[in-house]
Design a protein around this motif. Structure first.
Motif, PDB file in Angstrom:
ATOM      1  N   LYS A  36       0.841  -1.204   0.000  1.00 46.05           N
ATOM      2  CA  LYS A  36       0.000   0.000   0.000  1.00 46.05           C
ATOM      3  C   LYS A  36       0.876   1.254   0.000  1.00 46.05           C
ATOM      4  CE  LYS A  36      -3.938  -2.009   2.541  1.00 46.05           C
ATOM      5  NZ  LYS A  36      -4.630  -2.035   3.851  1.00 46.05           N
ATOM      6  N   LEU A  37       1.961   1.214   0.783  1.00 44.45           N
ATOM      7  CA  LEU A  37       2.864   2.364   0.850  1.00 44.45           C
ATOM      8  C   LEU A  37       3.501   2.619  -0.515  1.00 44.45           C
ATOM      9  CD1 LEU A  37       4.190   4.537   2.575  1.00 44.45           C
ATOM     10  CD2 LEU A  37       5.898   2.847   3.301  1.00 44.45           C
ATOM     11  N   GLU A  38       3.895   1.544  -1.190  1.00 49.71           N
ATOM     12  CA  GLU A  38       4.507   1.661  -2.521  1.00 49.71           C
ATOM     13  C   GLU A  38       3.520   2.277  -3.512  1.00 49.71           C
ATOM     14  OE1 GLU A  38       7.628   1.176  -5.157  1.00 49.71           O
ATOM     15  OE2 GLU A  38       7.661   0.533  -3.042  1.00 49.71           O
ATOM     16  N   VAL A  39       2.272   1.837  -3.446  1.00 52.86           N
ATOM     17  CA  VAL A  39       1.239   2.397  -4.327  1.00 52.86           C
ATOM     18  C   VAL A  39       1.035   3.877  -4.010  1.00 52.86           C
ATOM     19  CG1 VAL A  39      -1.222   2.328  -4.931  1.00 52.86           C
ATOM     20  CG2 VAL A  39       0.060   0.192  -4.720  1.00 52.86           C
ATOM     21  N   ALA A  40       1.000   4.210  -2.718  1.00 56.04           N
ATOM     22  CA  ALA A  40       0.808   5.615  -2.330  1.00 56.04           C
ATOM     23  C   ALA A  40       1.960   6.479  -2.851  1.00 56.04           C
ATOM     24  CB  ALA A  40       0.701   5.718  -0.808  1.00 56.04           C
ATOM     25  N   ARG A  41       3.167   5.962  -2.782  1.00 50.05           N
ATOM     26  CA  ARG A  41       4.326   6.717  -3.280  1.00 50.05           C
ATOM     27  C   ARG A  41       4.190   6.934  -4.782  1.00 50.05           C
ATOM     28  NH1 ARG A  41       8.185   3.761   0.479  1.00 50.05           N
ATOM     29  NH2 ARG A  41       8.579   5.291   2.126  1.00 50.05           N
ATOM     30  N   GLN A  42       3.738   5.909  -5.488  1.00 47.48           N
ATOM     31  CA  GLN A  42       3.578   6.033  -6.941  1.00 47.48           C
ATOM     32  C   GLN A  42       2.465   7.030  -7.276  1.00 47.48           C
ATOM     33  OE1 GLN A  42       5.244   5.338  -9.487  1.00 47.48           O
ATOM     34  NE2 GLN A  42       3.707   5.745 -11.075  1.00 47.48           N
ATOM     35  N   LEU A  43       1.379   7.020  -6.496  1.00 50.76           N
ATOM     36  CA  LEU A  43       0.287   7.981  -6.717  1.00 50.76           C
ATOM     37  C   LEU A  43       0.785   9.403  -6.493  1.00 50.76           C
ATOM     38  CD1 LEU A  43      -2.599   6.083  -4.861  1.00 50.76           C
ATOM     39  CD2 LEU A  43      -2.378   6.395  -7.341  1.00 50.76           C
ATOM     40  N   SER A  44       1.656   9.558  -5.482  1.00 51.67           N
ATOM     41  CA  SER A  44       2.224  10.879  -5.211  1.00 51.67           C
ATOM     42  C   SER A  44       3.141  11.302  -6.362  1.00 51.67           C
ATOM     43  CB  SER A  44       3.004  10.834  -3.891  1.00 51.67           C
ATOM     44  OG  SER A  44       3.632  12.071  -3.666  1.00 51.67           O
ATOM     45  N   ARG A  45       3.949  10.372  -6.873  1.00 50.54           N
ATOM     46  CA  ARG A  45       4.827  10.636  -8.016  1.00 50.54           C
ATOM     47  C   ARG A  45       3.982  11.083  -9.221  1.00 50.54           C
ATOM     48  NH1 ARG A  45       7.141   5.529  -8.028  1.00 50.54           N
ATOM     49  NH2 ARG A  45       8.460   5.954  -6.230  1.00 50.54           N
ATOM     50  N   MET A  46       2.784  10.520  -9.306  1.00 50.62           N
ATOM     51  CA  MET A  46       1.898  10.816 -10.445  1.00 50.62           C
ATOM     52  C   MET A  46       1.095  12.092 -10.203  1.00 50.62           C
ATOM     53  SD  MET A  46      -0.543   8.024 -12.277  1.00 50.62           S
ATOM     54  CE  MET A  46      -1.728   7.929 -10.966  1.00 50.62           C
TER      55      MET A  46
END
Ligand SMILES: [Zn+2]
Length: 561
Positions: free
Chosen positions: A29-39
């Motif tokens: 979930k943290l990895e997905v959140a980081r990617q969403l933030s990157r996006m």
């Protein structure tokens, strides 16, 4: 923020993760959140903290790690009750920009059959709980659940109260995917016309895809005046899913002249977001999926190929590069050095720690020995396989198998256990994979049911890398060893119903199948350990009967020691 800006509210980690079989570990979930933030999504709905101690911890971690001042707003969902709102608020504390998202149904169907409340009681509760949430947080979103099947006049009343009590976003859920684009667009326009104060708040769309129109409804909603879209990566979500983020974003992007609206999304991150979520939940993206499907930019027919070779615009309305699907396959080979490889991995947008990088580099080299041409898709599959974050409670050290005509398939596996000891076992099976799984199960001895097994070739050609995804369901959970199977955490998932996915890539399909199975098992064991740790905390704190009643400050397992 200008009137033409549409906020993208991603709920992959809440509504998306609620979909059957889309369980993610905290790390994922943290990895997905980081990617969403990157996006550059505007708002991340990180979860539903009151659902379980694990959900609270995930929201809290994301708020701490991803909730930077220049980052996305971190939102948490809460039912219209004080306890849920308290848990949501405490979970999002570490974030710089926070939002409480509370909801209450307004359709007679829900009020009568689910909540057993009168319209009057519902309005009273909405007023009380929105007021309470606003006393804690200056960014509060209210959702009248099942809005599209509610009596419009009653809906306007409920929204009026929410605005008067301080709500700053009104989210209009088509909870069961019942609406049509015309109706939904008109409803949003009617809300703006009939709800006092609506012009001072943001109206939001939240559409489900039960009739295949979630994206169309969402776009009709912004056409009707909404300025936030709630959506998920790959459109995952309850039942048939939510409006897919990549589709609404690229529709607004590609048809900007028509909509006159913009998002702040970094569209080049779309493909990576899709792959990240797909590999974590073990649900491959259909090749014909808009924007991110393998065929989205592939041209097969001669006529189309002729046109595209002359001018891509003949058959393409957007370029693969715009969504992060680089057309050009850069060739790296066995002679490529560590430096060149790390450069390329970073050029693909990945940052790996030394350990992960070392693993991926070794697998890359190994792959180069087995495969004529290694392209970006292969490398990304290796990285996805490595960054699965499936904790290595058991490690697959060795697997060998034999099968063929007129012989009984058999396999031998050697695992390194949690205490570092090596354990070996052999088994026969109906095929090599079955034999391997039997041997592994005998060594790990945690009953589980294999519910899905899929193989997918990453690239073309005989030496293609195979991508294997497996999904298992935990079985026979004893009430003392783990939570009672009848225990339901608030997102409606029975512990025993949780599904775990494993993923691996290898030119040897059978080895990939073994590694994927280990990934799923390790995830199951890790979530089980997380659950038992949380219950041990609840037990120690005297909440054995109802872990959900555990006071918020004891949720953070760390502080409860
Ligand atoms: Zn929903």
């Amino acid at each position: 923020m200008d009137v033409d800006h549409v906020r993208i509210f991603d709920t992959t980690l809440r509504d998306g993760e609620q979909a059957p079989g889309c369980t993610m570990t905290l790390d994922e979930k943290l990895e997905v959140a980081r990617q969403l933030s990157r996006m550059k999504v505007d708002i991340i709905e990180a979860g539903f903290p009151a659902a379980s101690p694990g959900d609270w911890a995930a929201v809290n971690t994301i708020a701490r790690e991803v909730g930077a001042p220049d980052g996305p707003t971190i939102a948490a969902l809460a039912r219209a009750n004080k306890d849920d709102i308290d848990k949501a608020w405490s979970a999002i504390q570490p974030a710089a920009n926070r939002r409480i998202h509370t909801f209450m149904s307004t359709s007679d169907i829900h009020l009568e059959h689910q909540f057993r409340k009168s319209r009057g009681e519902a309005l009273e509760l909405i007023g009380e709980m929105v007021t309470y949430a606003c006393s804690l947080c200056d960014d509060v979103e209210f959702s009248p659940m099942d809005a599209t099947r509610s009596d419009p006049d009653f809906l306007f009343q409920a929204l009026k109260i929410a605005v008067e009590c301080g709500a700053t976003t009104l989210n209009i859920p088509d909870t069961v995917g019942y609406s049509t684009p015309q109706e939904y667009g008109e409803l949003i326009a009617a809300i703006r016309a009939n709800v006092p104060g609506a012009d001072g708040v943001i109206i939001s769309t939240h559409c489900h895809d039960d009739l295949g129109v979630a994206v169309a409804n969402s776009l009709a909603g912004v056409y009707g005046g909404a300025r936030q879209i709630e959506c998920t990566i790959n459109g995952i979500g309850e039942r048939a899913g939510n409006a897919s983020l990549e589709e609404v974003v690229m529709a607004l992007h590609t048809r900007e002249a028509f909509y006159g609206l913009k998002t702040q999304i970094e569209t080049r991150e779309l493909a990576r977001s899709s792959r990240t979520v797909s590999s974590f939940i073990g649900v491959p993206v259909p090749p014909n999926k808009a924007i991110v499907g393998a065929n989205a930019f592939a041209h097969e027919s001669g006529i189309h190929q002729d046109g595209v070779l002359k001018n891509r615009m003949t058959y393409e309305i957007m370029s693969a590069e715009t969504v992060g699907l680089d057309g050009n396959a850069l060739i790296l080979g066995k002679h490529s050095g560590r430096h060149a490889f790390r450069n390329h991995v970073e050029a693909l947008g990945y940052t790996l720690d030394d350990e992960d990088f070392q693993h991926v580099f070794l697998r890359f080299k190994d792959l180069c020995d087995r495969k004529k041409k290694v392209d970006d898709r292969d490398i990304e599959a290796l990285i996805a396989g490595e960054t699965q974050h499936a904790p290595h409670i058991y490690t697959l050290e060795h697997v060998q198998y034999s099968s063929g005509t007129n012989m009984t398939p058999s396999a031998t596996v050697r695992l390194i256990g949690p205490d570092g000891d090596a354990r070996t076992d052999s088994a026969h099976g109906t095929g090599p994979v079955d034999a391997i799984y039997k041997a592994i199960n005998r060594l790990i001895n945690r009953p589980n049911e294999l519910i899905e097994f899929s193989i997918n070739a990453i690239t073309e050609g005989l030496d293609a890398v195979a991508e294997v995804t497996v999904r298992i369901r935990e079985q026979g959970i004893s009430s003392n060893g783990g939570s009672d199977p009848t225990t339901i955490n608030l997102t409606g998932k029975r512990a025993a119903q949780q599904i775990f996915s494993g993923y691996s890539v290898n030119t040897d399909t059978i080895v990939a199948a073994a590694e994927a199975y280990m990934g799923a098992l390790n995830k199951m064991l890790a979530v089980r350990q997380e659950r038992m740790k949380a219950e041990a905390v609840a037990y120690a704190a005297g909440y054995a009967e109802d872990p959900g009643a555990l006071p918020v400050d004891l949720f953070d397992g760390g502080s409860a020691g």
